[in-house]
Design an enzyme around this catalytic site. Structure first.
Site, PDB file in Angstrom:
ATOM      1  N   CYS A 147      -7.479  -5.439 -10.560  1.00 53.98           N
ATOM      2  CA  CYS A 147      -7.723  -4.134 -10.866  1.00 53.98           C
ATOM      3  C   CYS A 147      -7.497  -2.843 -10.506  1.00 53.98           C
ATOM      4  O   CYS A 147      -7.758  -2.444  -9.587  1.00 53.98           O
ATOM      5  CB  CYS A 147      -8.746  -4.052 -12.270  1.00 53.98           C
ATOM      6  SG  CYS A 147      -8.222  -2.516 -14.117  1.00 53.98           S
ATOM      7  N   CYS A 154      -5.522   0.920   6.227  1.00 55.44           N
ATOM      8  CA  CYS A 154      -5.928   2.536   5.927  1.00 55.44           C
ATOM      9  C   CYS A 154      -6.748   3.599   4.972  1.00 55.44           C
ATOM     10  O   CYS A 154      -7.368   4.471   4.782  1.00 55.44           O
ATOM     11  CB  CYS A 154      -4.247   3.406   5.370  1.00 55.44           C
ATOM     12  SG  CYS A 154      -3.858   3.237   3.666  1.00 55.44           S
ATOM     13  N   CYS A 156      -7.095  -0.660   0.946  1.00 54.03           N
ATOM     14  CA  CYS A 156      -6.568  -1.140   2.242  1.00 54.03           C
ATOM     15  C   CYS A 156      -7.512  -1.510   3.748  1.00 54.03           C
ATOM     16  O   CYS A 156      -7.792  -0.156   3.756  1.00 54.03           O
ATOM     17  CB  CYS A 156      -5.506  -0.215   2.104  1.00 54.03           C
ATOM     18  SG  CYS A 156      -4.246  -1.358   3.661  1.00 54.03           S
ATOM     19  N   CYS A 159       0.291   2.786   3.075  1.00 57.26           N
ATOM     20  CA  CYS A 159       0.544   2.869   4.955  1.00 57.26           C
ATOM     21  C   CYS A 159       1.200   1.491   4.882  1.00 57.26           C
ATOM     22  O   CYS A 159       2.541   0.791   5.718  1.00 57.26           O
ATOM     23  CB  CYS A 159      -0.408   2.327   5.965  1.00 57.26           C
ATOM     24  SG  CYS A 159      -1.325   0.690   5.424  1.00 57.26           S
ATOM     25  N   CYS A 207       0.849  -1.450  -0.217  1.00 61.76           N
ATOM     26  CA  CYS A 207      -0.031   0.129   0.077  1.00 61.76           C
ATOM     27  C   CYS A 207       0.810   1.447   0.179  1.00 61.76           C
ATOM     28  O   CYS A 207       1.771   1.359   0.870  1.00 61.76           O
ATOM     29  CB  CYS A 207      -0.755  -0.342   0.966  1.00 61.76           C
ATOM     30  SG  CYS A 207      -1.908   1.196   1.262  1.00 61.76           S
TER      31      CYS A 207
HETATM   32 ZN   LIG Z   1      -2.978   1.225   3.580  1.00 66.31          ZN
END
Ligand SMILES: [Zn+2]
Length: 133
Positions: free
Chosen positions: A115, A95, A92, A46, A43
């Site tokens: 995607c 976060c 995610c 984060c 990510c």
């Molecule tokens: Zn994240």
């Protein structure tokens, strides 16, 4: 949750738009689109592990595509009816960053096509090199 994080200060304006405002990068523009080394996709916001490079495939759609998330299970799913379409958004779980969408038309045995915006991720190669998406 990290609601108080100043994402605007932490991220480029493009990455902010994609991850925090559910934007979509233009197809075929992502740095990580043609990345094919082994490693881990994280990510952008984060650093949580999202996808392993072994799950990446060329979907021809212009965005990095994966056929499954890692066993860490950091990718969440929620219905998205924006833009007049019924889609499943992926984000995610750590976060709340918008990542992209998942479709059930994948060509591999999982049948899934995650995607993902390149701008939502960083890539860490097996050798430890880090590439910003
Ligand atoms: Zn994240």
């Amino acid at each position: 949750m990290t609601d108080r994080t100043n994402w605007k200060a932490k991220l480029s304006s493009d990455a902010y738009h994609v991850t925090r405002q559910a934007g979509t990068e233009r197809p075929f523009t992502g740095v990580l689109l043609n990345e094919d080394r082994s490693g881990t996709y994280l990510c952008k916001c984060c650093g949580s592990t999202l996808f392993d490079a072994s799950a990446k495939f060329d979907a021809g759609c212009g965005w990095p595509s994966f056929d499954k998330q890692t066993s860490d299970g950091n990718v969440g799913y929620r219905e998205d009816s924006s833009h007049g379409m019924q889609r499943v958004e992926i984000y995610c779980l750590s976060c709340d960053a918008h990542l992209g969408h998942v479709f059930r038309d994948g060509p591999t045995e999982t049948g899934q096509r995650y995607c993902v915006n390149s701008l939502s991720m960083d890539f860490k190669t097996s050798d430890g090199e880090k590439i910003a998406g």
